[in-house]
Design an enzyme around this catalytic site. Structure first.
Site, PDB file in Angstrom:
ATOM      1  N   CYS A  55      79.706  -1.130  29.304  1.00 27.10           N
ATOM      2  CA  CYS A  55      78.741  -2.151  28.913  1.00 27.10           C
ATOM      3  C   CYS A  55      77.813  -1.559  27.858  1.00 27.10           C
ATOM      4  O   CYS A  55      77.571  -0.351  27.833  1.00 27.10           O
ATOM      5  CB  CYS A  55      77.947  -2.593  30.145  1.00 27.10           C
ATOM      6  SG  CYS A  55      76.586  -3.732  29.800  1.00 27.10           S
ATOM      7  N   HIS A  56      77.270  -2.412  26.998  1.00 27.32           N
ATOM      8  CA  HIS A  56      76.371  -1.919  25.952  1.00 27.32           C
ATOM      9  C   HIS A  56      75.090  -1.319  26.526  1.00 27.32           C
ATOM     10  O   HIS A  56      74.412  -0.542  25.846  1.00 27.32           O
ATOM     11  CB  HIS A  56      76.044  -3.043  24.967  1.00 27.32           C
ATOM     12  CG  HIS A  56      77.126  -3.274  23.956  1.00 27.32           C
ATOM     13  ND1 HIS A  56      77.299  -2.457  22.866  1.00 27.32           N
ATOM     14  CD2 HIS A  56      78.109  -4.196  23.897  1.00 27.32           C
ATOM     15  CE1 HIS A  56      78.332  -2.877  22.155  1.00 27.32           C
ATOM     16  NE2 HIS A  56      78.844  -3.933  22.758  1.00 27.32           N
ATOM     17  N   THR A  57      74.763  -1.647  27.777  1.00 28.89           N
ATOM     18  CA  THR A  57      73.601  -1.016  28.401  1.00 28.89           C
ATOM     19  C   THR A  57      73.829   0.477  28.568  1.00 28.89           C
ATOM     20  O   THR A  57      72.899   1.283  28.439  1.00 28.89           O
ATOM     21  CB  THR A  57      73.303  -1.667  29.765  1.00 28.89           C
ATOM     22  OG1 THR A  57      73.143  -3.076  29.594  1.00 28.89           O
ATOM     23  CG2 THR A  57      72.038  -1.095  30.382  1.00 28.89           C
ATOM     24  N   HIS A  77      77.887   1.195  35.325  1.00 31.84           N
ATOM     25  CA  HIS A  77      77.375   0.277  36.352  1.00 31.84           C
ATOM     26  C   HIS A  77      78.243  -0.968  36.519  1.00 31.84           C
ATOM     27  O   HIS A  77      77.880  -1.858  37.293  1.00 31.84           O
ATOM     28  CB  HIS A  77      75.944  -0.153  35.994  1.00 31.84           C
ATOM     29  CG  HIS A  77      75.842  -0.907  34.706  1.00 31.84           C
ATOM     30  ND1 HIS A  77      75.949  -0.284  33.482  1.00 31.84           N
ATOM     31  CD2 HIS A  77      75.649  -2.222  34.448  1.00 31.84           C
ATOM     32  CE1 HIS A  77      75.818  -1.185  32.521  1.00 31.84           C
ATOM     33  NE2 HIS A  77      75.650  -2.379  33.085  1.00 31.84           N
ATOM     34  N   GLU A  78      79.381  -1.029  35.860  1.00 33.92           N
ATOM     35  CA  GLU A  78      80.240  -2.222  35.935  1.00 33.92           C
ATOM     36  C   GLU A  78      81.602  -1.762  36.433  1.00 33.92           C
ATOM     37  O   GLU A  78      82.466  -1.393  35.650  1.00 33.92           O
ATOM     38  CB  GLU A  78      80.331  -2.841  34.528  1.00 33.92           C
ATOM     39  CG  GLU A  78      80.802  -4.284  34.530  1.00 33.92           C
ATOM     40  CD  GLU A  78      80.617  -4.929  33.154  1.00 33.92           C
ATOM     41  OE1 GLU A  78      79.474  -5.144  32.724  1.00 33.92           O
ATOM     42  OE2 GLU A  78      81.637  -5.204  32.501  1.00 33.92           O
ATOM     43  N   CYS A 107      68.496  -7.060  49.317  1.00 30.86           N
ATOM     44  CA  CYS A 107      68.287  -6.505  50.665  1.00 30.86           C
ATOM     45  C   CYS A 107      68.452  -7.553  51.750  1.00 30.86           C
ATOM     46  O   CYS A 107      68.749  -7.225  52.898  1.00 30.86           O
ATOM     47  CB  CYS A 107      66.918  -5.836  50.758  1.00 30.86           C
ATOM     48  SG  CYS A 107      65.507  -6.984  50.851  1.00 30.86           S
ATOM     49  N   CYS A 112      61.308  -9.897  52.611  1.00 31.35           N
ATOM     50  CA  CYS A 112      61.381  -9.756  51.157  1.00 31.35           C
ATOM     51  C   CYS A 112      61.182 -11.128  50.523  1.00 31.35           C
ATOM     52  O   CYS A 112      62.074 -11.982  50.569  1.00 31.35           O
ATOM     53  CB  CYS A 112      62.725  -9.161  50.737  1.00 31.35           C
ATOM     54  SG  CYS A 112      62.922  -9.009  48.935  1.00 31.35           S
ATOM     55  N   CYS A 115      64.051 -11.948  47.939  1.00 29.72           N
ATOM     56  CA  CYS A 115      65.355 -12.345  48.486  1.00 29.72           C
ATOM     57  C   CYS A 115      65.281 -13.695  49.191  1.00 29.72           C
ATOM     58  O   CYS A 115      66.252 -14.453  49.203  1.00 29.72           O
ATOM     59  CB  CYS A 115      65.874 -11.274  49.452  1.00 29.72           C
ATOM     60  SG  CYS A 115      66.557  -9.808  48.629  1.00 29.72           S
ATOM     61  N   CYS A 123      65.121  -8.462  43.679  1.00 32.53           N
ATOM     62  CA  CYS A 123      64.739  -7.733  44.892  1.00 32.53           C
ATOM     63  C   CYS A 123      64.153  -6.372  44.507  1.00 32.53           C
ATOM     64  O   CYS A 123      64.807  -5.585  43.815  1.00 32.53           O
ATOM     65  CB  CYS A 123      65.961  -7.540  45.786  1.00 32.53           C
ATOM     66  SG  CYS A 123      65.663  -6.466  47.223  1.00 32.53           S
ATOM     67  N   ARG A 127      63.629  -0.609  43.845  1.00 33.13           N
ATOM     68  CA  ARG A 127      63.376  -0.565  42.410  1.00 33.13           C
ATOM     69  C   ARG A 127      62.637   0.700  41.990  1.00 33.13           C
ATOM     70  O   ARG A 127      62.926   1.300  40.944  1.00 33.13           O
ATOM     71  CB  ARG A 127      62.586  -1.807  41.996  1.00 33.13           C
ATOM     72  CG  ARG A 127      62.323  -1.907  40.498  1.00 33.13           C
ATOM     73  CD  ARG A 127      63.622  -2.139  39.741  1.00 33.13           C
ATOM     74  NE  ARG A 127      63.412  -2.087  38.297  1.00 33.13           N
ATOM     75  CZ  ARG A 127      63.455  -0.975  37.565  1.00 33.13           C
ATOM     76  NH1 ARG A 127      63.701   0.183  38.148  1.00 33.13           N
ATOM     77  NH2 ARG A 127      63.275  -1.007  36.265  1.00 33.13           N
ATOM     78  N   CYS A 188      78.223  -7.055  35.874  1.00 30.11           N
ATOM     79  CA  CYS A 188      77.129  -7.102  34.894  1.00 30.11           C
ATOM     80  C   CYS A 188      77.352  -8.210  33.867  1.00 30.11           C
ATOM     81  O   CYS A 188      77.023  -9.355  34.098  1.00 30.11           O
ATOM     82  CB  CYS A 188      76.961  -5.747  34.200  1.00 30.11           C
ATOM     83  SG  CYS A 188      75.569  -5.704  33.029  1.00 30.11           S
ATOM     84  N   ARG A 387      85.356  -5.786  26.247  1.00 29.98           N
ATOM     85  CA  ARG A 387      85.225  -4.873  27.365  1.00 29.98           C
ATOM     86  C   ARG A 387      86.377  -3.884  27.355  1.00 29.98           C
ATOM     87  O   ARG A 387      87.550  -4.261  27.245  1.00 29.98           O
ATOM     88  CB  ARG A 387      85.206  -5.614  28.714  1.00 29.98           C
ATOM     89  CG  ARG A 387      83.836  -6.152  29.116  1.00 29.98           C
ATOM     90  CD  ARG A 387      82.844  -5.022  29.338  1.00 29.98           C
ATOM     91  NE  ARG A 387      81.550  -5.474  29.801  1.00 29.98           N
ATOM     92  CZ  ARG A 387      80.518  -5.756  29.019  1.00 29.98           C
ATOM     93  NH1 ARG A 387      80.646  -5.665  27.693  1.00 29.98           N
ATOM     94  NH2 ARG A 387      79.352  -6.114  29.542  1.00 29.98           N
TER      95      ARG A 387
END
Length: 392
Positions: A55-57, A77-78, A107, A112, A115, A123, A127, A188, A387
């Site tokens: 991913c570009h992130t 992360h993907e 969660c 929360c 959530c 959530c 974090r 993502c 991708r």
């Protein structure tokens, strides 16, 4: 309980694992290394990563533009993965379950307010530590084999590794019959594009839509807008090679800013909008603050809505005239398309399996082995890659 082996993991007697990973040591410094992945602690899950989509992130953080970027770390992360070990108290997944990691946790706690609210998916449970590159207890599960030095986590996922450890609340269990190479796309970018249209903007049938940036996220926005019955749908991108697939997915027209000299794109789009007052919904999928301004100002006078999806570089700010808001335009953003990770990803994967959400067209490049992640990154920069999926 599945087996004695499951019991051994459940009681935390599993051992550290040595495996290969791509470690980011600094800006644009990505190297294949042997790392040690510790067993999961309470509330955590260790998974074997089967495939990872770039991913570009990931590129954004590797470039040094991410204000939360920390080195050395394991990006990614993907992904699609299989649960290999579980920590104490984990109940939502078991050994052998197929999962998609989620950088936006869920969660599901009754305490929360995020959530429990249908208004957001943000959530905050982990974090604070996730942004610091560590697990909820403040420590990392990664270290370099050669010297034992600590390697940090990334977005709570770190899937540029053959094995990784995640919080249970960051793991979405999916149908084991699903193709992980396709299912990982819902971790993502593709899910974000779909959700921006359906959850955040809530685009209606026959609405006019303009999409800035026709990468994977932008094309997912186009696909989602088409599915809801939006018309017309226009795309904006500096790379005309993307126009063919954009039109196949639903764009009725495409514009290249380079064709209009110094004429602002918002002016071009307004002149080409159905009523000459702009588009009902506009989406920025670039992360460029100048494009974000163009997207906002191309939104329809009186009721136009602009959704910001792209992540801008650290320190960047948006500029526009307040009159744009006085005359009825609204601007908002989205994280992961508003989806509540553990509820939504299994549903999206199921819809993919039924043929309702085709995603094959997003996978333009395939690679084998963790070490080929560098080749996948090169492909992502070449201009014709949506991708690149790396199978481990």
């Amino acid at each position: 309980r599945r087996s004695t082996r499951y019991d051994s993991y459940h009681t935390m007697t599993c051992e550290p694992i040595v495996c290969k990973a791509m470690v980011a040591f600094g800006v644009d410094d990505l190297r294949e290394e042997e790392i040690v992945v510790a067993p999961p602690k309470a509330g955590e899950v260790r998974v074997k990563v089967i495939c990872n989509a770039l991913c570009h992130t990931d590129v954004y953080t590797l470039s040094g533009q991410d204000p939360e970027g920390i080195f050395p770390s394991i990006l990614g992360h993907e992904a699609g993965a299989i649960v290999e070990a579980i920590g104490e108290g984990v109940t939502s997944v078991q050994l052998g379950d197929h999962v998609v990691p989620g950088y936006t946790p869920q969660c599901k706690g009754s305490d929360c307010i995020f959530c429990m609210s249908p208004k957001t998916n943000l959530c905050p449970k982990i974090r604070g530590t996730q942004g610091k590159g560590v697990m909820p207890d403040g420590t990392s599960r990664f270290s370099l084999k050669k010297d034992g030095s600590i390697v940090y986590h990334f977005m709570g996922c770190s899937t540029f590794s053959e094995y990784t450890v995640l919080s249970e609340i960051s793991v979405a269990k999916i149908d084991p019959a699903a193709d992980l190479a396709k299912a990982c796309l819902f971790g993502c970018g593709v899910a974000t594009g779909f959700g921006a249209v359906w959850n955040n903007a809530k685009v209606e049938p026959f609405s006019s839509v303009a999409v800035f940036g026709l990468g994977a996220v932008g094309l997912a926005v186009v696909q989602a807008a088409k599915a809801i019955g939006a018309h017309p749908i226009v795309g904006v991108d500096m790379n005309p090679k993307k126009f063919e697939i954009a039109k196949e997915l639903g764009c009725t027209d495409c514009f290249n800013p380079a064709d209009y000299d110094d004429k602002p794109m918002q002016q071009v789009l307004i002149e080409n909008s159905p009523a000459k007052f702009g588009f009902d919904y506009t989406f920025d999928c670039t992360g460029n603050v100048n494009v974000m301004r163009a997207a906002l100002e191309a939104a329809h006078r009186g009721w136009g809505q602009c959704c910001l999806i792209g992540v801008a570089a650290s320190g960047k700010e948006i500029a526009t005239r307040p009159f744009q808001f006085i005359t009825g335009r609204r601007c908002f953003g989205t994280a992961f398309g508003g989806w509540k990770t553990r509820d939504a990803i299994p549903m999206l994967v199921q819809r993919m399996q039924k043929g309702e959400l085709p995603v094959d067209h997003f996978i333009t490049h395939n690679f084998e082995g963790v070490g080929s992640t560098t080749k996948a990154l090169e492909a992502l920069h070449c201009g014709d890659c949506l991708r690149a999926v790396v199978r481990y």
